[in-house]
Design a protein around this motif. Structure first.
Motif, PDB file in Angstrom:
ATOM      1  N   VAL A 182       0.821  -1.208   0.000  1.00 18.04           N
ATOM      2  CA  VAL A 182       0.000   0.000   0.000  1.00 18.04           C
ATOM      3  C   VAL A 182       0.856   1.259   0.000  1.00 18.04           C
ATOM      4  N   ASN A 183       1.880   1.298   0.836  1.00 20.39           N
ATOM      5  CA  ASN A 183       2.658   2.526   1.013  1.00 20.39           C
ATOM      6  C   ASN A 183       3.998   2.532   0.302  1.00 20.39           C
ATOM      7  N   GLY A 184       4.444   1.389  -0.167  1.00 22.51           N
ATOM      8  CA  GLY A 184       5.774   1.332  -0.772  1.00 22.51           C
ATOM      9  C   GLY A 184       6.881   1.393   0.262  1.00 22.51           C
ATOM     10  N   GLY A 185       6.522   1.310   1.515  1.00 22.21           N
ATOM     11  CA  GLY A 185       7.468   1.345   2.629  1.00 22.21           C
ATOM     12  C   GLY A 185       6.729   0.992   3.908  1.00 22.21           C
ATOM     13  N   TYR A 186       7.315   1.333   5.028  1.00 22.51           N
ATOM     14  CA  TYR A 186       6.740   0.915   6.305  1.00 22.51           C
ATOM     15  C   TYR A 186       6.284   2.080   7.172  1.00 22.51           C
ATOM     16  N   ASN A 187       6.002   3.205   6.573  1.00 22.84           N
ATOM     17  CA  ASN A 187       5.508   4.355   7.309  1.00 22.84           C
ATOM     18  C   ASN A 187       4.208   3.992   8.027  1.00 22.84           C
ATOM     19  N   GLY A 188       4.147   4.239   9.335  1.00 19.41           N
ATOM     20  CA  GLY A 188       2.937   3.962  10.100  1.00 19.41           C
ATOM     21  C   GLY A 188       2.744   2.510  10.481  1.00 19.41           C
ATOM     22  N   LEU A 189       3.771   1.699  10.330  1.00 17.03           N
ATOM     23  CA  LEU A 189       3.645   0.262  10.563  1.00 17.03           C
ATOM     24  C   LEU A 189       3.201  -0.069  11.985  1.00 17.03           C
ATOM     25  N   ASP A 190       3.766   0.573  12.978  1.00 17.30           N
ATOM     26  CA  ASP A 190       3.400   0.261  14.362  1.00 17.30           C
ATOM     27  C   ASP A 190       1.915   0.521  14.618  1.00 17.30           C
ATOM     28  N   ASP A 191       1.402   1.634  14.112  1.00 16.34           N
ATOM     29  CA  ASP A 191      -0.028   1.922  14.262  1.00 16.34           C
ATOM     30  C   ASP A 191      -0.872   0.868  13.553  1.00 16.34           C
ATOM     31  N   ARG A 192      -0.462   0.508  12.339  1.00 11.92           N
ATOM     32  CA  ARG A 192      -1.205  -0.492  11.571  1.00 11.92           C
ATOM     33  C   ARG A 192      -1.250  -1.831  12.305  1.00 11.92           C
ATOM     34  N   LYS A 193      -0.132  -2.227  12.867  1.00 12.26           N
ATOM     35  CA  LYS A 193      -0.089  -3.484  13.627  1.00 12.26           C
ATOM     36  C   LYS A 193      -1.043  -3.424  14.812  1.00 12.26           C
ATOM     37  N   SER A 194      -1.052  -2.305  15.496  1.00 17.79           N
ATOM     38  CA  SER A 194      -1.938  -2.133  16.650  1.00 17.79           C
ATOM     39  C   SER A 194      -3.410  -2.230  16.233  1.00 17.79           C
ATOM     40  N   TYR A 195      -3.778  -1.535  15.162  1.00 17.78           N
ATOM     41  CA  TYR A 195      -5.163  -1.586  14.682  1.00 17.78           C
ATOM     42  C   TYR A 195      -5.533  -2.986  14.196  1.00 17.78           C
ATOM     43  N   PHE A 196      -4.614  -3.651  13.534  1.00 15.19           N
ATOM     44  CA  PHE A 196      -4.865  -5.019  13.065  1.00 15.19           C
ATOM     45  C   PHE A 196      -5.119  -5.942  14.241  1.00 15.19           C
TER      46      PHE A 196
END
Length: 102
Positions: A80-94
């Motif tokens: 989606v992002n082409g990188g890992y920007n916001g990964l920690d938030d995404r993991k938390s929401y998942f």
């Protein structure tokens, strides 16, 4: 992203619920739905095609196949992002969603 003209960045910034971004994505979307006004930019897409643009991007990037095979949050984020920007938030929401729907 296909931005070639001065001002393309702001004009074709993220619009819709998945944030369609970049001149090339806007052009592809415009052709797919046969609406040349998409190329007017972000305001038009955001007001008229919030969900349609998201569905287009999802389909155009083969996201069902990626998710159906059990992709990790990292893999989806990279696509989606082409990188890992916001990964920690995404993991938390998942993790929260998985707790609700499991």
């Amino acid at each position: 992203m296909g931005n070639v003209n001065p001002g393309d960045g702001p004009k074709y910034r993220g619009a819709g619920v998945i944030q369609l971004t970049g001149r090339a994505n806007y052009q592809d979307f415009s052709k797919a739905i046969a609406d040349p006004k998409v190329m007017d930019g972000v305001a038009y897409v955001a007001s008229k095609y919030q969900f349609t643009s998201a569905g287009f991007w999802w389909s155009n990037n083969n996201m069902n196949a990626l998710c159906d095979r059990g992709a990790s949050v990292e893999e989806v984020t990279l696509r989606v992002n082409g990188g890992y920007n916001g990964l920690d938030d995404r993991k938390s929401y998942f993790d929260k969603a998985r707790g609700i729907f499991a």
